[in-house]
Enzyme design. Structure first.
Site, PDB file in Angstrom:
ATOM      1  N   THR A 135       0.822  -1.213   0.000  1.00 53.22           N
ATOM      2  CA  THR A 135       0.000   0.000   0.000  1.00 53.22           C
ATOM      3  C   THR A 135       0.852   1.258   0.000  1.00 53.22           C
ATOM      4  OG1 THR A 135      -1.592   1.258   1.360  1.00 53.22           O
ATOM      5  CG2 THR A 135      -0.098  -0.194   2.520  1.00 53.22           C
ATOM      6  N   ASP A 136       0.262   2.351  -0.477  1.00 48.61           N
ATOM      7  CA  ASP A 136       0.956   3.639  -0.417  1.00 48.61           C
ATOM      8  C   ASP A 136       1.006   4.203   0.996  1.00 48.61           C
ATOM      9  OD1 ASP A 136      -1.721   4.290  -0.165  1.00 48.61           O
ATOM     10  OD2 ASP A 136      -1.755   5.754  -1.793  1.00 48.61           O
ATOM     11  N   GLU A 137       0.237   3.630   1.909  1.00 51.16           N
ATOM     12  CA  GLU A 137       0.194   4.157   3.282  1.00 51.16           C
ATOM     13  C   GLU A 137       1.514   3.979   4.030  1.00 51.16           C
ATOM     14  OE1 GLU A 137      -3.351   3.597   5.593  1.00 51.16           O
ATOM     15  OE2 GLU A 137      -4.504   3.012   3.839  1.00 51.16           O
ATOM     16  N   TYR A 161      -1.831  -0.503  10.961  1.00 50.19           N
ATOM     17  CA  TYR A 161      -1.970  -1.168   9.664  1.00 50.19           C
ATOM     18  C   TYR A 161      -0.791  -0.855   8.758  1.00 50.19           C
ATOM     19  CZ  TYR A 161      -3.233  -1.550   4.749  1.00 50.19           C
ATOM     20  OH  TYR A 161      -3.203  -1.806   3.400  1.00 50.19           O
ATOM     21  N   LYS A 165       2.316  -3.283   7.222  1.00 48.45           N
ATOM     22  CA  LYS A 165       2.611  -3.461   5.802  1.00 48.45           C
ATOM     23  C   LYS A 165       4.044  -3.000   5.478  1.00 48.45           C
ATOM     24  CE  LYS A 165       0.191  -4.669   2.918  1.00 48.45           C
ATOM     25  NZ  LYS A 165      -0.080  -6.036   2.374  1.00 48.45           N
TER      26      LYS A 165
END
Length: 355
Positions: A135-137, A161, A165
């Site tokens: 993810t870009d998060e 979260y 990741k």
């Protein structure tokens, strides 16, 4: 080596769309390993359930014995790793599952892939791939004028979260550089489209608007995300798997930055046209601003020039075309919606958003 691929988390939102697209476009065998937690839904894959090229196995990526037997039996030429806990709000209230699945589960899969790859003869060893969907998060938050995330952007995760990741991404890098495992990592922006579990913004807004429930918007609604239609994302993953450079990371974005409030207003406008007899119209009357969630990143944006330059991929759908397709899918698949919005789901939504 057979041309089988092993997909983890293939009954979830992105994973199921990927398997449907893979079966249609590639036509080679797929083994789907999914634990079937709340967001995993075998009904997503009814179209391929009886296809001899498709095999479903219910199980946990943290189960090393299961992974070993599965890989030994099916001898995949690639592993595409979707399996993850993926909802920020859930990670805030219960981070344990995120660390277990996203970090330890990825470790287990990497270890079994490493052992398997070491036993392969050439050229199968050289052609094997382990693709991790992230993810870009992991990159943190951007200011309004900051340049979009690039593959070289420093990691700065702000939620349990995204931290889990990020840890998984680092494990992929370490296993490539330490053990020579042929890995690929993709970091995508916010996905939307068919089969998305209605805890996420877009399907939740659609469902609540149809029944006249408040449309909760965090803070001032000015948080910005880049939105990627799920079928475009799946197409990008297939291309990275086929042509990506081993050990590399590829950012996948939709070139569609939008404020959260704008997303909600757009859905309301589409529903005003499609569902004029709903309890409350215009649907925009239902918008209600609520207290912002802890650590809410202000803006994400993806620089996807690398994947376009090296692999020739760019999104086909604009946000305007993709969101209309998405709303229509939910309107046309009410049985699927009813199947996933059972009592336990409604109880969880009440716990999360009652305030």
């Amino acid at each position: 080596m057979e041309k089988t691929i092993l997909v983890t988390g293939g009954a979830g939102f992105i994973g199921s769309n990927f398997i449907l697209q893979w079966t249609e476009q590639e036509g080679t065998p797929v083994v789907n390993l999914d634990k079937l937690t709340y967001a995993g839904n075998p009904r997503n894959l009814l179209r391929v359930a009886s296809d001899p090229r498709y095999c479903f196995v219910q199980g946990d990526v943290c189960d090393r014995e299961l992974l070993h037997g599965l890989i030994k039996k099916h001898k995949p030429r690639a592993i595409v790793h979707f399996a993850a806990e993926s909802h920020v709000d859930r990670s805030i209230h219960g981070p344990d599952d995120f660390i277990r699945t996203n970090v330890y589960g990825t470790f287990c899969l990497l270890e079994e892939a490493r052992a398997y790859c070491a036993e392969l003869a050439e050229p199968d060893r050289t052609s094997f791939r382990f693709l991790h969907v992230s993810t870009d998060e992991v990159y943190g938050s951007l200011g309004p004028n900051d340049t979009p995330f690039r593959e070289t952007t420093a990691y700065a995760p702000n939620s349990p979260y995204s931290a889990s990741k990020a840890a998984a991404d680092h494990l992929l890098r370490a296993y490539h550089h330490t053990y020579g495992l042929p890995t690929l990592t993709t970091n995508c922006s916010n996905n939307y489209g068919p089969y998305q579990f209605p805890e996420k913004l877009i399907p939740l807004v659609i469902l609540n608007a149809r029944t006249g429930k408040p449309l909760s918007v965090y803070g001032d609604g000015q948080n910005v995300r880049d939105w990627l239609f799920v079928e475009d994302h799946c197409d990008a993953i297939r291309r990275v798997l086929a042509r990506g450079r081993v050990g590399e990371t590829y950012n996948i974005g939709g070139c569609s930055e939008r404020r959260n409030l704008e997303i909600v207003e757009t859905i309301c406008a589409i529903l005003d046209q499609s569902c004029p007899d709903d309890p409350i119209v215009p649907h925009q009357k239902l918008i209600a601003f609520v207290k912002d969630r802890p650590g809410h990143d202000r803006r994400y944006a993806i620089d996807a020039r690398k994947i376009e330059r090296e692999i020739g991929w760019k999104p086909r759908e604009s946000f305007e075309s993709g969101i209309r397709k998405t709303v229509q899918w939910y309107l046309q698949n009410e049985d699927w919606v009813k199947g996933v919005t059972n009592g336990s789901y409604r109880k969880w939504i009440a716990t999360q958003y009652s305030s």
